[in-house]
Write a protein that holds these residues in place. Structure first.
Motif, short mmCIF file in Angstrom:
data_model
loop_
_atom_site.label_atom_id
_atom_site.label_comp_id
_atom_site.label_asym_id
_atom_site.label_seq_id
_atom_site.Cartn_x
_atom_site.Cartn_y
_atom_site.Cartn_z
N GLU A 298 0.98 -1.17 -0.18
CA GLU A 298 -0.07 0.02 0.08
C GLU A 298 0.84 1.17 -0.05
N TYR A 299 0.49 2.12 -0.79
CA TYR A 299 1.37 3.44 -0.68
C TYR A 299 0.24 4.54 -1.01
N LYS A 300 0.55 5.93 -0.64
CA LYS A 300 -0.68 6.99 -0.68
C LYS A 300 -0.16 7.69 -1.89
N ARG A 301 -1.33 8.21 -2.53
CA ARG A 301 -0.82 8.87 -3.62
C ARG A 301 -1.94 10.01 -3.71
N TYR A 302 -1.71 10.98 -4.77
CA TYR A 302 -2.87 12.10 -4.98
C TYR A 302 -3.17 12.30 -6.29
N ARG A 303 -4.74 12.48 -6.46
CA ARG A 303 -5.24 12.72 -7.72
C ARG A 303 -6.20 13.69 -7.78
N VAL A 321 7.08 10.54 -3.26
CA VAL A 321 7.94 11.62 -4.26
C VAL A 321 7.83 13.09 -3.98
N ILE A 322 6.68 13.33 -3.55
CA ILE A 322 6.50 14.77 -3.13
C ILE A 322 6.97 14.94 -1.93
N GLU A 323 7.29 14.07 -0.83
CA GLU A 323 8.18 14.35 0.31
C GLU A 323 9.52 14.68 -0.08
N GLU A 324 9.94 13.88 -0.75
CA GLU A 324 11.53 13.75 -1.32
C GLU A 324 11.74 15.17 -1.83
#
Length: 456
Positions: A298-303, A321-324
């Motif tokens: 499971e991993y969190k994404r945004y759309r 990706v956003i965090e990094e």
């Protein structure tokens, strides 16, 4: 011969009911006795309580129900006690009369004599409605004048003060000693979690059983109300403040409305990532994928949720990706932002504060009006002039950045801040980003994070 089908309508404002005792029950009984004495068939009772006749017709629910029954041809006659119980607004009266005439329905007052079948009778009704309408408007003007005077003195107008405040002997709002610590606790908790939901849960659990414990709705209202900055009716320093104007703006801009329900671990960037296609906030969701070994990752994404209604090819970004990206660029961009803000502050024109003198002139004007030394028209004219002048005295709002704001930005990136950040739990990571980042931007061509804006 068929009986006349009669509807009974009564209305009372709270003011009239208190002063004259002309309650709905008293009107209803008088109208019922009249109908029975004349052999009318009572179809239904219609009553609007606590509403002035100068309110919009749409706000008088039983009047609207009565008109619907008239349009359904269920009523031949409407009984009311007096004309001012029926209408005090000429426009609404004529609109209603057109409906009644179209469906051959008449109306009658039992305590007054009016005849709509003659020109003189209709003329008399129009005169009385004009008199009643003018009386209401004059009363409204007097009340408005009193309110303007009270506002100029920063007095509590009416009703129950907001939670955390009470009125003193001079009718000024002061902090309520019994609830002050709870309001402070609400704001402290919110600026720790940046979550209204978490703040409500914390406050209700901590003060459960206390006679002064706020409700869920009161906590949410406190976090939305500008009163707690000390500003009311557009007037600064109207009452003691619990938070600053900048803190209030931060609460309004940081919203948890995009957080997905039933998600145990929060999304770090909810309501912060903008869709590069339509500009709306992107919402978080959990992506699940089954590996060859049978395990589910499971991993969190945004759309962008609008893509399913507008059918555009919006971006879809992983939270990691956003965090990094932020961890890589935020420190360098913060230094550049501080330089730019410092330069803007040097260019700001220094404008003397004349608001104190204008407020003193307003106080003198109100005292003269209260003592009857000036007429109402002159008071209104001067009050409007001084209000505009006071507004012009306000400092420019284009740039509200202070040295403290610059210091707050740089203070987040001292020492081994990245290592400390990685040791935080998800809730505190979310609070960290909510504290310093206002918006995350996505490139419309590459669909990748391309920048962000600081919260100042």
């Amino acid at each position: 011969m068929p009986k006349i089908r009669c509807a009974i309508y009564d209305r009372v404002s709270t003011e009239l009911q208190a002063k004259e005792g002309l309650s709905l029950d008293a009107q209803k009984q008088a109208l019922t006795d009249y109908a029975l004495a004349h052999g009318y068939e009572i179809v239904d009772y219609y009553a609007d309580e606590g509403l002035t006749a100068r309110k919009k017709m749409q706000n008088r629910k039983d009047l609207m129900r009565l008109l619907r029954d008239v349009e359904a041809d269920r009523i031949d006659l409407i009984l009311v006690t007096k004309l001012d119980r029926w209408f005090r607004n000429i426009k609404d009266y004529h609109n209603t009369q057109a409906i009644l005439e179209a469906h051959h329905c008449n109306w009658k007052t039992v305590f007054e004599e009016y005849d709509t079948s003659t020109a003189n009778g209709r003329f008399a009704i129009n005169i009385m409605l004009s008199v009643n309408e003018n009386e209401c408007d004059r009363t409204s003007d007097r009340i408005s004048s009193v309110f303007r005077y009270k506002k100029s003195r920063k007095e509590h107008l009416n009703g129950k003060p907001a939670y955390g405040y009470t009125a003193d002997k001079d009718k000024k709002l002061v902090k309520d000693p019994a609830r002050e610590h709870i309001v402070n606790d609400i704001f402290d908790q919110y600026f720790t979690t940046y979550s209204k939901k978490a703040t409500v849960q914390y406050i209700l659990a901590k003060y459960a059983g206390s006679p002064v414990c706020p409700t869920m709705y009161q906590v949410n209202r406190i976090l939305k109300s500008q009163t707690y900055t000390g500003r009311m009716y557009g007037i600064e320093d109207y009452c003691p403040a619990y938070i600053t104007a900048q803190q209030y703006q931060r609460i309004q801009s940081v919203s948890d409305s995009k957080t997905i329900p039933r998600q145990t671990e929060p999304f770090l960037f909810s309501s912060m990532v903008r869709c590069p296609v339509c500009g709306k906030n992107m919402s978080g969701f959990v992506k699940r994928r089954q590996r060859k070994c049978g395990e589910v990752s499971e991993y969190k994404r945004y759309r962008c949720g609008a893509k399913f209604m507008e059918y555009h090819s919006g971006a879809c970004l992983s939270e990691s990706v956003i965090e990094e990206y932020l961890l890589t660029h935020v420190e360098e961009d913060a230094s550049a932002e501080i330089k730019e803000l410092s330069g803007k502050r040097k260019d700001l024109p220094q404008k003397p504060d004349m608001s104190a003198a204008v407020r003193a002139e307003l106080d003198r004007l109100n005292i003269m009006y209260q003592k009857g030394r000036i007429k109402e028209a002159y008071y209104d004219e001067q009050y409007a002039r001084l209000s505009r002048k006071l507004k012009d005295c306000s400092p420019p709002e284009e740039i509200t950045t202070s040295p403290d704001a610059c210091k707050a930005i740089s203070g987040n990136f001292t020492g081994e801040w990245q290592q400390m950040y990685r040791n935080l739990d998800p809730d505190h990571k979310k609070s960290y980003w909510k504290e310093i980042i206002r918006q995350i931007e996505v490139d419309p061509d590459t669909r990748r994070v391309c920048g962000f804006g600081f919260r100042i």
